[in-house]
Design a protein around this motif. Structure first.
Motif, short mmCIF file in Angstrom:
data_model
loop_
_atom_site.label_atom_id
_atom_site.label_comp_id
_atom_site.label_asym_id
_atom_site.label_seq_id
_atom_site.Cartn_x
_atom_site.Cartn_y
_atom_site.Cartn_z
N GLY A 138 123.28 7.74 55.09
CA GLY A 138 123.49 6.56 54.26
C GLY A 138 124.57 5.62 54.74
O GLY A 138 124.37 4.40 54.83
N ASP A 139 125.75 6.16 55.08
CA ASP A 139 126.86 5.31 55.51
C ASP A 139 126.53 4.56 56.79
O ASP A 139 126.86 3.38 56.94
CB ASP A 139 128.12 6.15 55.70
CG ASP A 139 128.75 6.57 54.38
OD1 ASP A 139 128.40 5.96 53.35
OD2 ASP A 139 129.57 7.49 54.37
N ARG A 140 125.91 5.25 57.74
CA ARG A 140 125.58 4.62 59.02
C ARG A 140 124.61 3.45 58.82
O ARG A 140 124.79 2.37 59.39
CB ARG A 140 124.97 5.64 59.97
CG ARG A 140 124.55 5.03 61.30
CD ARG A 140 123.94 6.06 62.23
NE ARG A 140 123.43 5.45 63.44
CZ ARG A 140 122.78 6.09 64.39
NH1 ARG A 140 122.59 7.39 64.29
NH2 ARG A 140 122.33 5.45 65.45
N VAL A 141 123.58 3.67 58.01
CA VAL A 141 122.60 2.62 57.77
C VAL A 141 123.26 1.43 57.07
O VAL A 141 123.02 0.27 57.42
CB VAL A 141 121.43 3.15 56.93
CG1 VAL A 141 120.45 2.03 56.60
CG2 VAL A 141 120.71 4.26 57.68
N LEU A 142 124.11 1.72 56.10
CA LEU A 142 124.79 0.66 55.38
C LEU A 142 125.68 -0.16 56.30
O LEU A 142 125.72 -1.40 56.22
CB LEU A 142 125.62 1.25 54.25
CG LEU A 142 126.37 0.27 53.35
CD1 LEU A 142 125.40 -0.68 52.67
CD2 LEU A 142 127.21 1.01 52.33
N VAL A 144 125.36 -0.69 59.56
CA VAL A 144 124.53 -1.54 60.43
C VAL A 144 124.01 -2.74 59.65
O VAL A 144 124.01 -3.87 60.15
CB VAL A 144 123.35 -0.74 61.02
CG1 VAL A 144 122.40 -1.66 61.78
CG2 VAL A 144 123.86 0.37 61.93
N LEU A 145 123.61 -2.50 58.42
CA LEU A 145 123.08 -3.58 57.60
C LEU A 145 124.16 -4.62 57.30
O LEU A 145 123.90 -5.83 57.31
CB LEU A 145 122.51 -3.00 56.30
CG LEU A 145 121.46 -3.85 55.58
CD1 LEU A 145 120.29 -4.15 56.48
CD2 LEU A 145 121.00 -3.13 54.32
N ARG A 146 125.35 -4.17 57.05
CA ARG A 146 126.46 -5.10 56.79
C ARG A 146 126.69 -6.01 58.00
O ARG A 146 126.94 -7.21 57.86
CB ARG A 146 127.73 -4.31 56.47
CG ARG A 146 127.81 -3.84 55.03
CD ARG A 146 128.98 -2.91 54.84
NE ARG A 146 129.25 -2.67 53.43
CZ ARG A 146 129.92 -1.63 52.97
NH1 ARG A 146 130.34 -0.69 53.83
NH2 ARG A 146 130.15 -1.47 51.68
N GLU A 147 126.63 -5.45 59.20
CA GLU A 147 126.81 -6.25 60.41
C GLU A 147 125.70 -7.28 60.55
O GLU A 147 125.93 -8.41 60.97
CB GLU A 147 126.87 -5.35 61.64
CG GLU A 147 128.11 -4.47 61.73
CD GLU A 147 129.38 -5.32 61.76
OE1 GLU A 147 129.41 -6.30 62.54
OE2 GLU A 147 130.33 -4.99 61.02
N GLN A 148 124.49 -6.89 60.19
CA GLN A 148 123.37 -7.83 60.26
C GLN A 148 123.54 -8.96 59.24
O GLN A 148 123.22 -10.12 59.52
CB GLN A 148 122.06 -7.10 60.03
CG GLN A 148 121.63 -6.22 61.18
CD GLN A 148 121.32 -7.00 62.44
OE1 GLN A 148 120.45 -7.87 62.46
NE2 GLN A 148 122.05 -6.71 63.51
N PHE A 149 124.07 -8.63 58.05
CA PHE A 149 124.30 -9.65 57.04
C PHE A 149 125.26 -10.73 57.53
O PHE A 149 125.13 -11.90 57.19
CB PHE A 149 124.86 -9.03 55.75
CG PHE A 149 123.81 -8.43 54.86
CD1 PHE A 149 122.56 -8.98 54.74
CD2 PHE A 149 124.10 -7.28 54.14
CE1 PHE A 149 121.61 -8.43 53.92
CE2 PHE A 149 123.15 -6.72 53.30
CZ PHE A 149 121.90 -7.29 53.19
N LYS A 150 126.24 -10.32 58.33
CA LYS A 150 127.22 -11.28 58.85
C LYS A 150 126.55 -12.33 59.73
O LYS A 150 126.91 -13.51 59.70
CB LYS A 150 128.30 -10.55 59.63
CG LYS A 150 129.20 -9.66 58.79
CD LYS A 150 130.22 -8.93 59.67
CE LYS A 150 131.09 -7.99 58.85
NZ LYS A 150 132.06 -7.23 59.70
N GLU A 151 125.57 -11.89 60.51
CA GLU A 151 124.90 -12.80 61.44
C GLU A 151 123.69 -13.48 60.82
O GLU A 151 123.34 -14.61 61.19
CB GLU A 151 124.47 -12.03 62.69
CG GLU A 151 123.95 -12.91 63.81
CD GLU A 151 123.71 -12.14 65.09
OE1 GLU A 151 123.19 -12.73 66.04
OE2 GLU A 151 124.04 -10.92 65.12
#
Length: 308
Positions: A138-142, A144-151
């Motif tokens: 869960g933490d790893r997926v979250l 990665v998703l946070r980094e994608q949200f930034k871009e």
């Protein structure tokens, strides 16, 4: 896309049907779900099928952001980015290895829904093994998703899964909502605002086993809404009802049951409530069977073309 389809189950089946229908199924073959919704179910089932591949370089022809796996629990999946639809897709696969099946699938004891980022003020209890598998990635997926949200802050997010992967999908969406990454409903396919991004939950679409108790079912229905959950079941697939209710488990709404062949929008019934006696619960569970491995026309885990 899907506006509270009326309950059209009152009319008896027609004798001219060419395919067998199961006892208790009263459904007008001229009606069902919309073709648009059906195509969405097919699309995201293909993503979930792709999560079974060892390598999935271009999920549904799109950009692979990251793959994730925990070798102990066997939890595996990927995050893909569709720049045409402006969408991020998180796909979880189901059980495959014997070790993960023993550790995860057979841990039937109900445990409190607890974990980093998950809701604190709830008495919901869930399948111990399913929760353990989710925590392992869960933490790893979250992150990665946070980094994608930034871009890509304007992109939607869709979470999809198959079998055990469905449960990871639901836990992950609950995690996102609990962390306030998502707040207000945006439309009926589980899309939620997340700052300037949004979230489209796919929970399940591919034979969801019972996962938690009554409180957990109510939590899912409250957070997401019964009209925003699409729990797909293929004909006589025994997995959705394999864990019996007498152990304290209960499904949440809403089930979409493909009650006959061939797969088509008119052959999918929108069931009523969490445990509709006119849905898949009307058929005794036979566990994992051939219907379990084909959903909405997609052969699960055996079509590498969904990854190119």
């Amino acid at each position: 896309m899907h506006n509270n389809l009326p309950d059209d189950t009152a009319r008896p089946p027609r004798s001219s049907w060419k395919w067998p229908h199961f006892p208790g199924t009263v459904h007008d073959p001229e009606k069902g779900i919309s073709e648009e919704l059906y195509n969405e179910l097919v699309r995201y089932t293909k993503y979930a099928s792709g999560a079974y591949q060892v390598l999935c370089p271009r999920p549904m022809g799109n950009t692979l952001v990251s793959q994730f796996i925990n070798p102990i629990t066997g939890t595996q999946g990927f995050i893909a980015r569709d720049n045409t639809r402006k969408e991020l897709v998180v796909a979880f696969r189901g059980s495959r290895e014997i070790s993960s099946a023993i550790i995860v699938d057979t841990s039937l004891l109900l445990s409190p829904l607890r974990g980093p980022g998950l809701p604190e003020n709830t008495d919901a209890h869930v399948h111990t093994g399913f929760l353990y598998a989710f925590r392992s990635v869960g933490d790893r997926v979250l992150n990665v998703l946070r980094e994608q949200f930034k871009e890509f802050p304007q992109y939607d997010v869709t979470v999809s899964g198959h079998s055990l992967g469905v449960r990871q999908s639901c836990f992950f969406v609950i995690l996102l909502m609990s962390l306030s990454l998502s707040r207000a409903p945006l439309h009926q396919l589980q899309r939620y605002l997340s700052g300037t991004a949004s979230l489209m939950l796919r929970c399940d679409y591919s034979h969801l086993p019972r996962t938690g108790d009554q409180s957990f079912a109510e939590l899912v229905e409250t957070l997401i809404g019964v009209d925003n959950v699409f729990r797909g079941v293929h004909s006589f697939d025994g997995v959705p009802t394999m864990i019996p209710t007498r152990l304290g488990y209960k499904h949440h709404a809403t089930e979409y049951w493909q009650f006959t062949e061939p797969p088509a929008p008119r052959h999918v019934r929108r069931c009523v409530g969490a445990e509709d006696p006119e849905g898949s619960a009307s058929i005794p569970s036979t566990g994992i069977n051939p219907a379990h491995m084909v959903y909405f026309e997609q052969p699960i885990a055996s079509d590498p073309t969904v990854c190119i």
